[in-house]
Write an enzyme that holds these catalytic residues in place. Structure first.
Site, PDB file in Angstrom:
ATOM      1  CD  GLU A 110      -1.769  -9.592  16.938  1.00 30.91           C
ATOM      2  OE1 GLU A 110      -1.379  -8.332  16.961  1.00 30.91           O
ATOM      3  OE2 GLU A 110      -0.965 -10.479  17.107  1.00 30.91           O
ATOM      4  CD  GLU A 130       1.099  -8.217  12.578  1.00 29.73           C
ATOM      5  OE1 GLU A 130       0.355  -8.671  11.245  1.00 29.73           O
ATOM      6  OE2 GLU A 130       0.324  -8.233  13.397  1.00 29.73           O
TER       7      GLU A 130
HETATM    8  C1  3H9 Z   1       1.625  -4.958  14.574  1.00 33.17           C
HETATM    9  O1  3H9 Z   1       0.428  -4.380  14.782  1.00 33.17           O
HETATM   10  C2  3H9 Z   1       2.445  -5.959  15.495  1.00 33.17           C
HETATM   11  C3  3H9 Z   1       1.440  -6.484  16.211  1.00 33.17           C
HETATM   12  O2  3H9 Z   1       1.244  -7.907  16.139  1.00 33.17           O
HETATM   13  C4  3H9 Z   1       1.513  -6.195  17.815  1.00 33.17           C
HETATM   14  C5  3H9 Z   1       2.675  -6.912  18.248  1.00 33.17           C
HETATM   15  C6  3H9 Z   1       2.858  -6.738  19.990  1.00 33.17           C
HETATM   16  N1  3H9 Z   1       2.059   2.921  13.375  1.00 33.17           N
HETATM   17  O3  3H9 Z   1      -0.283   4.821   5.080  1.00 33.17           O
HETATM   18  P1  3H9 Z   1      -0.670   6.330   5.339  1.00 33.17           P
HETATM   19  C7  3H9 Z   1       0.984   6.379   9.933  1.00 33.17           C
HETATM   20  S1  3H9 Z   1       2.717  -4.012  13.614  1.00 33.17           S
HETATM   21  C8  3H9 Z   1       2.478   4.319  13.403  1.00 33.17           C
HETATM   22  O4  3H9 Z   1      -0.154   7.324   4.629  1.00 33.17           O
HETATM   23  P2  3H9 Z   1      -3.130   5.550   4.292  1.00 33.17           P
HETATM   24  C9  3H9 Z   1       2.044   6.754   8.719  1.00 33.17           C
HETATM   25  O5  3H9 Z   1       3.251   6.457   8.849  1.00 33.17           O
HETATM   26  C10 3H9 Z   1       1.695  -3.089  12.716  1.00 33.17           C
HETATM   27  N2  3H9 Z   1       2.055   4.872  12.431  1.00 33.17           N
HETATM   28  O6  3H9 Z   1      -2.263   6.186   5.265  1.00 33.17           O
HETATM   29  C11 3H9 Z   1       1.459   7.975   8.155  1.00 33.17           C
HETATM   30  O7  3H9 Z   1       2.025   8.939   9.108  1.00 33.17           O
HETATM   31  P3  3H9 Z   1       2.622  10.438   8.384  1.00 33.17           P
HETATM   32  C12 3H9 Z   1       0.644  -3.783  11.665  1.00 33.17           C
HETATM   33  C13 3H9 Z   1       1.246   4.616  11.375  1.00 33.17           C
HETATM   34  O8  3H9 Z   1      -4.479   5.922   4.496  1.00 33.17           O
HETATM   35  C14 3H9 Z   1       0.144   8.304   8.782  1.00 33.17           C
HETATM   36  O9  3H9 Z   1      -0.071   7.170   9.750  1.00 33.17           O
HETATM   37  N3  3H9 Z   1       0.148  -2.745  10.807  1.00 33.17           N
HETATM   38  C15 3H9 Z   1       1.014   3.279  11.399  1.00 33.17           C
HETATM   39  O10 3H9 Z   1      -2.723   5.273   2.520  1.00 33.17           O
HETATM   40  C16 3H9 Z   1      -0.918   7.776   7.708  1.00 33.17           C
HETATM   41  O11 3H9 Z   1      -0.707   6.339   6.995  1.00 33.17           O
HETATM   42  C17 3H9 Z   1       0.486  -2.418   9.859  1.00 33.17           C
HETATM   43  O12 3H9 Z   1       1.398  -2.786   8.952  1.00 33.17           O
HETATM   44  C18 3H9 Z   1       1.137   2.367  12.636  1.00 33.17           C
HETATM   45  N4  3H9 Z   1       0.922   0.946  12.691  1.00 33.17           N
HETATM   46  O13 3H9 Z   1      -2.986   3.973   4.858  1.00 33.17           O
HETATM   47  C19 3H9 Z   1      -0.407  -1.376   9.103  1.00 33.17           C
HETATM   48  N5  3H9 Z   1       0.076   2.886  10.364  1.00 33.17           N
HETATM   49  O14 3H9 Z   1       1.212  11.080   7.806  1.00 33.17           O
HETATM   50  C20 3H9 Z   1       0.587   0.015   8.401  1.00 33.17           C
HETATM   51  C21 3H9 Z   1       0.146   4.144   9.668  1.00 33.17           C
HETATM   52  O15 3H9 Z   1       3.431  11.221   9.379  1.00 33.17           O
HETATM   53  N6  3H9 Z   1      -0.286   0.908   8.088  1.00 33.17           N
HETATM   54  N7  3H9 Z   1       0.732   5.091  10.333  1.00 33.17           N
HETATM   55  O16 3H9 Z   1       3.334   9.992   7.067  1.00 33.17           O
HETATM   56  C22 3H9 Z   1      -0.802   0.693   6.735  1.00 33.17           C
HETATM   57  O17 3H9 Z   1      -0.646   0.050   5.813  1.00 33.17           O
HETATM   58  C23 3H9 Z   1      -1.425   1.962   6.243  1.00 33.17           C
HETATM   59  O18 3H9 Z   1      -1.081   3.201   6.935  1.00 33.17           O
HETATM   60  C24 3H9 Z   1      -3.208   2.127   6.423  1.00 33.17           C
HETATM   61  C25 3H9 Z   1      -3.636   3.530   6.174  1.00 33.17           C
HETATM   62  C26 3H9 Z   1      -3.562   1.127   5.285  1.00 33.17           C
HETATM   63  C27 3H9 Z   1      -3.635   1.875   7.686  1.00 33.17           C
END
Ligand code: 3H9
Length: 708
Positions: A110, A130
């Site tokens: 976004e 999301e």
């Molecule tokens: C959103 O954006 C809503 C919008 O429309 C705005 C609304 C107003 N936040 O997965 P990993 C942490 S909703 C906080 O192991 P990888 C994760 O918990 C969001 N923390 O690494 C982990 O912590 P820990 C939409 C986050 O390389 C660490 O980062 N976005 C977030 O295998 C490493 O993550 C998503 O749904 C976050 N957004 O994969 C994307 N993301 O080390 C969600 C990650 O303490 N994230 N963490 O356990 C992912 O899909 C994967 O994390 C990503 C990296 C592919 C990015």
């Protein structure tokens, strides 16, 4: 500005570089939007600057809003800071180029769409995931995306949540240029090219929007698909509504519609459950006494013993991850059958477009069928997947002990047997561990890693890390009968049978649980897995059954009649040549007769009682497992059930579901079942303690983490 966002200038001083630096994934945590906004102001106020590049520090652009903040939110939440920021960027007097590497997900995409241009590394991915968290894009994503990629693609991306590669995004018009090599240098030179020219504002584009009438079929098909493929989930339908609003309303009104839908989703039980699952899938990797720094054993070559359905599937898992594997069986015939099955599985994957022929050819090269242990001295790990019987497993492990090098991991794929007893067949029980794959092994994400009494920490750490490389979610469990998943599955399926024996229709039992959200009903699952599997195990353990305790009998009787399920085209159901099930009146009549003979009173049973009996049987056993320390946390049980047993992720797993219902209520219901059914429904002490203290399993987990 603040320490989360930094501003600098390129060497020619005419392009501002705004770097988001919020490790590990540059989430838009509080302070980040404010920092970007201040940086935009600063660059607009600097007469020497012609344009700006926004880039992420470290491994990624921006993975979205900070999901950790969602739990703490009152109405509005991150929207409040993000929406004005995005308008502010779009209205910037000087063009802003978004430079994407890694991921631009959710709020990250976004943010990128509010820039005037987007450039990306070829390996980058973009997406609006999301819905996987039970919400929809909430910072204008459902309004800006269709303006850039068209309605059909925007609906798909917002409703399904799948990522799109940078090259596809470029074709779609979401990325303006792919940059090979140094992304920042490429972005800066792009910024210089477009500086001074009129900068497009995404929110003002209308060309790709079409009209509601033109897109009616797209929305109808998307809703249809969401109801089928994402059964029970509310967010995909909300996402479709929000994109549809973009075709009916102005940008501002569309954003208001999006805001209403976003808020509804955010405060739903589904979203809380899915966010619990998101963090849970990461939490299970954390083992209190096996810290991150524990050395791991490099696993570059492996062997699998047993080329049956499980062994073959496991060999494919390793090959798919690029790890060469020896596949051993005792005779040529069995090995040929096993290899044929592997080839057939791969051919199906090519047909369905999952893999290319070239990929499959390479994988097949990696699987080497063997009839002896000659090359086993070269492997780093062996997974035994022979027939489930203690004597045979012990022989295999004694052989492995003889032929494998010291330091190699000796794993068993047993689903029920005692891993310590297997380990004792070797001179190195510290190298032995359980790796319980789920069938079909090449598809199911769950890997239960069973810790033996003597399993070395390095062995545990290696298997946990390896599970990620294999595309699995590894969950560490203790060595009890059935480990965590199957131990709980016993009472669950017991109740399904009891219900039929008490008067419920076979189909009614399955239907109630499918409507609850499970991928399949418990009786149909039995037919799929083979009713004879459980029957054999029950016969083996019959001597352990306590006298006077009610045992289900219908399934044993069906097996005695040769009705093993799908493989014999008769089980609980009758199957046609396409394995389509239909109700078998013969089973209904037989069960009624058996129940009458056994003196079991027959009654009408409601779908809600069916669900409570089956699901609370899971919860009660889960609470015992937790209390006995065979699972580390309640969330581990949830992740096991979602990834291995088709439990609906939007209910967060059995333990989270119980928390959502309220443990007092669950406890009371279990007490109601306890009165007529006796010992088998005795409430688990932990459940009773938590219910009486007004606590939840989530509180229990927090206390465990604090104590560790
Ligand atoms: C959103 O954006 C809503 C919008 O429309 C705005 C609304 C107003 N936040 O997965 P990993 C942490 S909703 C906080 O192991 P990888 C994760 O918990 C969001 N923390 O690494 C982990 O912590 P820990 C939409 C986050 O390389 C660490 O980062 N976005 C977030 O295998 C490493 O993550 C998503 O749904 C976050 N957004 O994969 C994307 N993301 O080390 C969600 C990650 O303490 N994230 N963490 O356990 C992912 O899909 C994967 O994390 C990503 C990296 C592919 C990015």
């Amino acid at each position: 500005m603040n320490n989360l966002v930094k501003i600098s200038k390129d060497k020619d001083n005419d392009v501002a570089i705004i770097t988001i630096d919020n490790p590990p994934v540059n989430a838009l945590s509080p302070g980040v939007p404010e920092g970007i906004s201040a940086a935009i102001d600063e660059m607009n106020g600097d007469p020497s600057v012609k344009a700006a590049v926004v880039i992420g520090a470290g491994r990624t652009f921006v993975a979205g809003a900070d999901i950790k903040e969602f739990g703490k939110m009152t109405a509005g939440g991150p929207r409040r800071s993000l929406l004005p920021l995005l308008l502010h960027i779009e209205d910037s007097g000087k063009p802003v180029v978004m430079a994407i590497h890694g991921n631009a997900f959710g709020g990250g995409l976004e943010l990128a769409m509010a820039g005037h241009y987007r450039v990306a590394s070829p390996t980058a991915q973009v997406g609006q995931p999301e819905v996987k968290l039970g919400i929809i894009p909430g910072a204008g994503g459902t309004q800006r995306l269709p303006r850039l990629v068209g309605v059909a693609k925007a609906v798909e991306m917002c409703a399904e949540g799948k990522p799109v590669s940078a090259s596809d995004a470029a074709t779609l018009g979401l990325i303006d240029r792919l940059i090979d090599g140094d992304l920042l240098a490429g972005a800066v030179s792009f910024a210089r090219e477009i500086a001074g020219k009129p900068a497009p504002k995404t929110r003002e584009l209308t060309e790709k929007l079409g009209t509601t009438a033109e897109s009616a079929a797209v929305f109808a098909a998307a809703r249809d698909s969401a109801r089928k493929k994402q059964r029970g989930l509310k967010a995909p339908l909300a996402a479709i509504d929000a994109v549809e609003a973009a075709t009916r309303l102005s940008f501002e009104e569309g954003c208001q519609a999006e805001a209403r839908l976003f808020t509804e989703c955010l405060f739903s039980d589904q979203s809380k459950a899915l966010i619990h699952v998101f963090f849970g899938e990461r939490e299970v990797a954390k083992i209190p006494d096996v810290p991150k720094e524990t050395p791991v054993i490099p696993v570059n070559r492996v062997a699998v013993v047993g080329s049956g359905t499980m062994g073959g599937g496991i060999a494919m898992v390793f090959a798919n991850a690029g790890i060469p594997v020896l596949l051993k069986d005792v005779d040529e015939l069995a090995l040929n059958v096993g290899m044929d099955k592997i080839r057939k599985n791969y051919a199906n994957s090519v047909q369905r477009g999952r893999f290319t022929q070239a990929f499959v050819d390479e994988r097949l090269q990696m699987i080497k069928p063997v009839l002896n242990y000659d090359a086993f001295s070269e492997v780093d790990m062996v997974v035994e997947a022979v027939f489930e019987g203690m004597a045979l497993k012990k022989t295999v492990f004694a052989d492995l002990d003889r032929v494998c090098r010291r330091g190699a991991i000796l794993a068993s794929n047993t689903s029920t047997l005692n891993i310590d007893e297997i380990a004792e067949a070797t001179s190195r029980p510290e190298a032995v561990i359980g790796t319980h794959f789920f069938s079909p092994a090449n598809v199911m994400r769950l890997l239960e890693i069973v810790r033996g009494k003597k399993s070395r920490k390095e062995v545990i750490a290696t298997c946990m890390q390896l599970s990620k490389k294999l595309g699995k979610i590894g969950v560490l469990v203790g060595n009890c009968r059935g480990f965590v998943g199957n131990r709980m599955f016993g009472p669950y399926r017991r109740e399904a049978q009891f219900l039929v024996e008490e008067g419920a229709e076979v189909e009614a039992v399955d239907k109630a649980l499918v409507e609850f959200g499970n991928a399949m009903g418990p009786l149909a699952t039995g037919d799929l897995a083979g009713l004879d599997v459980g029957w054999r195990i029950r016969k083996e353990y019959r001597h352990l059954e306590k006298p006077g305790i009610r045992q289900p009998f219908a399934e044993d009787r069906l097996c005695e009649m040769g009705r093993y399920g799908q493989k014999t085209v008769r089980g609980w159901y009758r199957y046609d040549e396409n394995r389509r099930a239909s109700v078998d009146p013969e089973v209904t009549a037989l069960v009624r007769k058996w129940s009458a003979d056994a003196g079991i009173p027959q009654r009408q049973i409601s779908p809600s009682e069916i669900v409570d009996r089956c699901i609370y049987a899971l919860v009660n056993e889960g609470a015992r497992i937790l209390d006995e320390g065979y699972a580390l946390r309640a969330v581990d049980i949830d992740i096991i059930y979602i990834n291995g047993y088709g439990f609906p992720a939007y209910r967060g797993g059995p333990m989270w579901h119980a928390d959502t219902v309220g443990l007092q209520k669950v406890y009371q219901r279990i007490c109601e079942f306890h009165r007529p059914h006796g010992e088998i429904w005795e409430p688990a002490p932990l459940l009773q303690r938590l219910a009486e203290a007004g606590k939840t399993f989530a509180d229990f987990d927090k206390e465990q983490v604090a104590a560790a």
